[in-house]
Design an enzyme around this catalytic site. Structure first.
Site, PDB file in Angstrom:
ATOM      1  CD  GLU A  36      18.312   2.086   5.643  1.00 55.97           C
ATOM      2  OE1 GLU A  36      17.990   2.526   4.532  1.00 55.97           O
ATOM      3  OE2 GLU A  36      17.512   1.493   6.388  1.00 55.97           O
ATOM      4  CB  CYS A 188       1.249   0.625   0.759  1.00 59.15           C
ATOM      5  SG  CYS A 188       0.559   1.822  -0.391  1.00 59.15           S
ATOM      6  CB  CYS A 195      -6.582  -1.313   0.803  1.00 60.89           C
ATOM      7  SG  CYS A 195      -5.707  -0.568  -0.580  1.00 60.89           S
ATOM      8  CB  CYS A 198      -3.664  -0.434   4.833  1.00 62.05           C
ATOM      9  SG  CYS A 198      -2.774   1.120   4.964  1.00 62.05           S
ATOM     10  CB  CYS A 204      -5.855   5.567   2.172  1.00 64.46           C
ATOM     11  SG  CYS A 204      -4.995   5.384   0.599  1.00 64.46           S
TER      12      CYS A 204
HETATM   13  S1  SF4 Z   1      -5.096   1.995   2.087  1.00 66.87           S
HETATM   14 FE1  SF4 Z   1      -3.832   3.425   0.955  1.00 66.87          FE
HETATM   15  S2  SF4 Z   1      -1.881   3.488   2.039  1.00 66.87           S
HETATM   16 FE2  SF4 Z   1      -2.992   1.677   2.746  1.00 66.87          FE
HETATM   17  S3  SF4 Z   1      -2.314  -0.029   1.402  1.00 66.87           S
HETATM   18 FE3  SF4 Z   1      -4.148   0.845   0.468  1.00 66.87          FE
HETATM   19  S4  SF4 Z   1      -3.349   2.355  -0.964  1.00 66.87           S
HETATM   20 FE4  SF4 Z   1      -1.695   1.922   0.461  1.00 66.87          FE
END
Ligand code: SF4
Length: 349
Positions: A36, A188, A195, A198, A204
């Protein structure tokens, strides 16, 4: 109905997250803490070889605590932000004396460990629920909830901590912590997020509102002032380079560096301070630029072959240049190390 944030993230992590990082096997407090600290401001791919070298030399807390600071700095050479290495060493000594903390508050009292790092250690090392908010997590949450006030503002920080608290599940603390860090690092991302890959894209707000490029919002930074300096490449006749030990605190604290002069005209007086004499002219050996958090260093490298009186109290040491290229025995600032590697051999042999 959309499943909770953590549930979707964990399902994604099970298939796409990083499960083979060296500090995950085994996830002991010592290994997690070390990783970390190394990962603050530094990417995983850069950290892995440093982590492995460090563990080989310092397999446990006792070995690290008993080491000389110079050796710790030497192994840290090239990772940058050297205060981390000095704090790591001090924290190891404190833990050997007082024990390894088991709580977020206990970890946060150690040098170099902030609240988010403390929580990441507790979540990963003890698998206990703890809320993290590092740079990656801030970006994910700011986009997901469309937080559009500057990240640096205290009110924004409070809002992001509250979001992080609300998203963190009661179970699978270690996996969730790794999952949200992975999502920020690989999906992200800074710049253009992916996205389409994601797991939390459905709700989102940044994606829905087409605002991923503008979030998170950062205060405009003032341009960093440029500090001009001269670095002195001083060689003796035996292929050795002189490195001066920097004071323990401040820029490059405790590292071994080329001596610095404020101006070209001051180079000869720096030589005299070091008890050395030039045996030829100064030669320009290139430029070094390096960005610090508050200024940018623009240094001209001036080199000369020098001779030195055999004084006992030199504020530094001579090192064979070949050794400095291959395996530096001392901690070097990253730009100095780069310069030595690029040159690769004595300039005045
Ligand atoms: S959907 Fe939203 S949280 Fe997911 S990668 Fe795209 S901007 Fe980031």
């Amino acid at each position: 109905m959309t499943a909770p944030f953590a549930e979707r993230l964990l399902a994604w992590f099970d298939h796409h997250g990083r499960h083979d990082l060296p500090w995950q096997h085994p996830r002991t407090p010592y290994r997690v803490w070390l990783s970390e600290i190394m990962l603050q401001q530094t990417q995983v791919a850069t950290v892995i070889p440093y982590f492995e070298r460090f563990l080989e030399r310092f397999p446990d807390l006792d070995a690290l605590a008993a080491a000389e600071t110079d050796e710790v700095l030497a192994l840290w050479s090239g990772l940058g932000y050297y205060a981390r290495a000095r704090n790591l060493h001090r924290a190891a000594q404190q833990m050997v004396d007082a024990g390894v903390p088991a709580t977020v508050e206990g970890w946060a009292e150690l040098p170099g460990v902030g609240p988010s790092t403390a929580a990441a250690i507790v979540a990963q090392a003890f698998d206990e629920r703890a809320v993290i908010l590092d740079g990656n997590v801030k970006r994910v949450l700011a986009r997901h909830a469309a937080v559009d006030t500057p990240q640096e503002a205290a009110a924004t920080q409070r809002e992001l901590w509250a979001l992080a608290e609300a998203c963190t599940p009661a179970d699978r603390a270690a996996d969730y912590t790794q999952a949200i860090m992975d999502l920020g690092a690989t999906v992200c991302r800074r710049g253009t997020p992916r996205c389409e890959q994601c797991p939390v894209a459905d709700d989102c707000r940044a994606r829905i509102e087409g605002r991923t490029a503008e979030l998170p919002v950062r205060r405009r930074r003032k341009a960093r002032p440029v500090r001009e300096r001269v670095l002195l490449w001083l060689e003796d006749g035996e292929g050795r380079l002189f490195l001066e030990k920097r004071p323990p605190s401040g820029i490059w604290g405790g590292l071994a560096s080329l001596p610095v002069s404020k101006t070209s005209d001051g180079a000869d007086s720096r030589l005299a301070e070091l008890g050395m004499q030039r045996s030829g002219d100064w030669h320009s050996l290139g430029q070094v630029r390096h960005a610090f958090s508050h200024f940018e260093l623009a240094a001209e490298v001036q080199g000369a072959a020098v001779s030195h009186a055999a004084v006992a109290e030199l504020p530094g040491e001579w090192h064979a240049i070949e050794r400095l290229v291959d395996e530096p025995p001392v901690g070097l600032p990253a730009p100095v190390q780069r310069l030595i590697r690029e040159r690769g051999a004595p300039a005045f042999a």
